[in-house]
Write a protein that holds these residues in place. Structure first.
Motif, PDB file in Angstrom:
ATOM      1  N   ASP A  34       7.388   6.073   3.958  1.00 16.95           N
ATOM      2  CA  ASP A  34       7.901   4.878   3.303  1.00 16.95           C
ATOM      3  C   ASP A  34       9.062   5.257   2.296  1.00 16.95           C
ATOM      4  OD1 ASP A  34       6.391   3.133   4.494  1.00 16.95           O
ATOM      5  OD2 ASP A  34       4.662   3.494   3.074  1.00 16.95           O
ATOM      6  N   LYS A 183       4.217  -4.026   1.820  1.00 13.35           N
ATOM      7  CA  LYS A 183       4.735  -5.231   1.215  1.00 13.35           C
ATOM      8  C   LYS A 183       5.663  -4.756  -0.077  1.00 13.35           C
ATOM      9  CE  LYS A 183       1.597  -8.619   3.029  1.00 13.35           C
ATOM     10  NZ  LYS A 183       0.471  -9.669   2.347  1.00 13.35           N
ATOM     11  N   LYS A 184       6.325  -5.402  -0.624  1.00 14.01           N
ATOM     12  CA  LYS A 184       7.169  -5.077  -1.985  1.00 14.01           C
ATOM     13  C   LYS A 184       6.314  -5.267  -3.286  1.00 14.01           C
ATOM     14  CE  LYS A 184      10.663  -3.776   0.410  1.00 14.01           C
ATOM     15  NZ  LYS A 184      11.446  -2.000   0.552  1.00 14.01           N
ATOM     16  N   GLY A 187      10.352  -4.411  -5.737  1.00  8.27           N
ATOM     17  CA  GLY A 187      11.363  -3.727  -5.009  1.00  8.27           C
ATOM     18  C   GLY A 187      10.979  -2.593  -4.369  1.00  8.27           C
ATOM     19  N   THR A 189       8.274  -0.312  -2.018  1.00  5.72           N
ATOM     20  CA  THR A 189       7.309  -0.504  -1.047  1.00  5.72           C
ATOM     21  C   THR A 189       6.004  -0.014  -1.635  1.00  5.72           C
ATOM     22  OG1 THR A 189       8.815  -0.110   0.673  1.00  5.72           O
ATOM     23  CG2 THR A 189       6.705  -0.017   1.331  1.00  5.72           C
TER      24      THR A 189
END
Lengths: 257, 106
Positions: A34, A183-184, A187, A189
């Motif tokens: 990620d 998901k965030k 901002g 991950t």
């Protein structure tokens, strides 16, 4: 008609094999996957990964005698290659003990029992360096928690903590890292929380830190009171997390943003 | 005892551009932070980094308090002749570290 039946049959075969492949495929993602490309390169390059500075420090500490016994790690264990596989196995129950210990705890046990030296304080540079040096020996190996029936109860308690809501925000680990991973959050991950790279060099810390420090970070983040540094809860959580990451590639020392 | 990691090619073709990367363990304490006693933590940074190739300077930089801990520096040089690349970090509190690598140019 026959042609149609063949096509239908093929379609069924295709759908079934696709589903089988999907369920069989490992969908777990390390935090490494990620990160941006620049950070991945930083981790992969041993002369750009700042964690390697601590591995270097650890290799110096490995052969430095300590304590009343005046023995170094190398005097008993020889070359650090003998530690290959240790980091992917821990937490475990060492011989003569009845509670599980993480790698840090095991290093300190060795210090007090065999070197007759004082315990190294948590998050101290020397402890992290030794931990990084030992963990580095297992880089590239799959995470392999030991099969030990005594660990089961501790692991279950870890799972319970992982799913327990706590703190002023009333969140559990699972709400972010299972239900909303990928998901965030502000901002960033949300990672799946697989402890495959510890101790990690975190850019935000500008230094190396243990899984314990990372867990404390998360606890503060959900506005819960962090457990004391020597609390068994961390080891229980680590037991559960390592089991959850079973088979994933170990990558210490990792770099994270 | 300082810890340094240097990544430079051992051999290079004459006239080729080579990349030299260097990482050093250093706290880079800014001097603007205060400790638990309320007193400022004294500034402790690397002030200057220089690189020489056979004693001729090929790269240098001044560092500031805004540079992160364990600074990583990467720069390029043209391989002219075989010899020694010397990297030198100097800074606050009499900090001085030198590291050298040999390079063969053919």
């Amino acid at each position: 008609m026959t042609a149609l039946r063949v096509v239908a049959g093929l379609a069924i075969v295709f759908v079934a094999s696709y589903a089988a492949a999907q369920s069989g495929a490992d969908r777990r993602r390390s935090g490494y996957q990620d990160m941006g490309e620049a950070l991945q390169k930083m981790q992969d390059d041993d002369t750009a990964n700042p964690g390697m500075l601590f591995v270097q420090l650890g290799s110096q500490a490995w052969s430095k005698p300590a304590g009343a016994a005046d023995k170094s790690c190398a005097d008993c264990h020889g070359a650090a290659a003998s530690m290959k596989g240790a980091a992917v196995r821990y937490p475990a129950i060492p011989k003569g003990a009845d509670v599980p210990m993480d790698l840090e705890g095991r290093i300190n046990l060795c210090r007090t029992e065999n070197q007759k030296a004082e315990r190294l304080p948590p998050e101290s540079r020397e402890l992290l360096a030794l931990e990084a040096y030992v963990a580095h020996q297992s880089r590239g190996m799959p995470v392999a928690p030991p099969v030990d029936p005594r660990l089961g109860a501790f692991r279950d308690q870890g799972a319970e903590i992982y799913r327990r809501r706590q703190g002023q925000l009333n969140l559990s680990c699972a709400i972010c890292h299972d239900d909303n991973a990928g998901k965030k959050l502000a901002g960033v991950t949300i990672p799946e929380a697989h402890p495959t790279g510890y101790p990690i060099y975190r850019l935000e810390w500008q230094g190396l830190g243990s899984l314990k420090r990372r867990l404390r970070n998360c606890l503060v983040g959900i506005r819960a009171e962090a457990y004391a540094y020597d609390a068994p809860e961390y080891v229980m959580l680590e037991l559960f997390l390592m089991d959850r990451a079973r088979g994933m590639t170990f990558e210490a020392p990792g770099v994270r943003p | 005892m300082a810890n340094v990691l240097v990544n430079a090619p051992k051999t290079a073709k004459r006239g080729a551009v080579v990349e030299i990367k260097a990482l050093i363990l250093h706290p880079m304490e800014t001097g603007f932070r205060s400790g638990t006693n309320g007193q400022f933590i004294p500034r402790n940074i690397v002030e200057r980094f220089t690189a020489t190739w056979n004693d001729a300077e090929i790269f240098s930089m001044d560092m500031s308090p805004a540079i992160s801990a364990n600074p990583f520096v990467s720069f390029f040089a043209v391989a002219a002749e075989s010899g020694t690349i010397r990297l030198r970090w100097t800074g606050d509190q009499d900090f001085a570290v030198e590291e050298q690598v040999a390079i063969a140019v053919e």
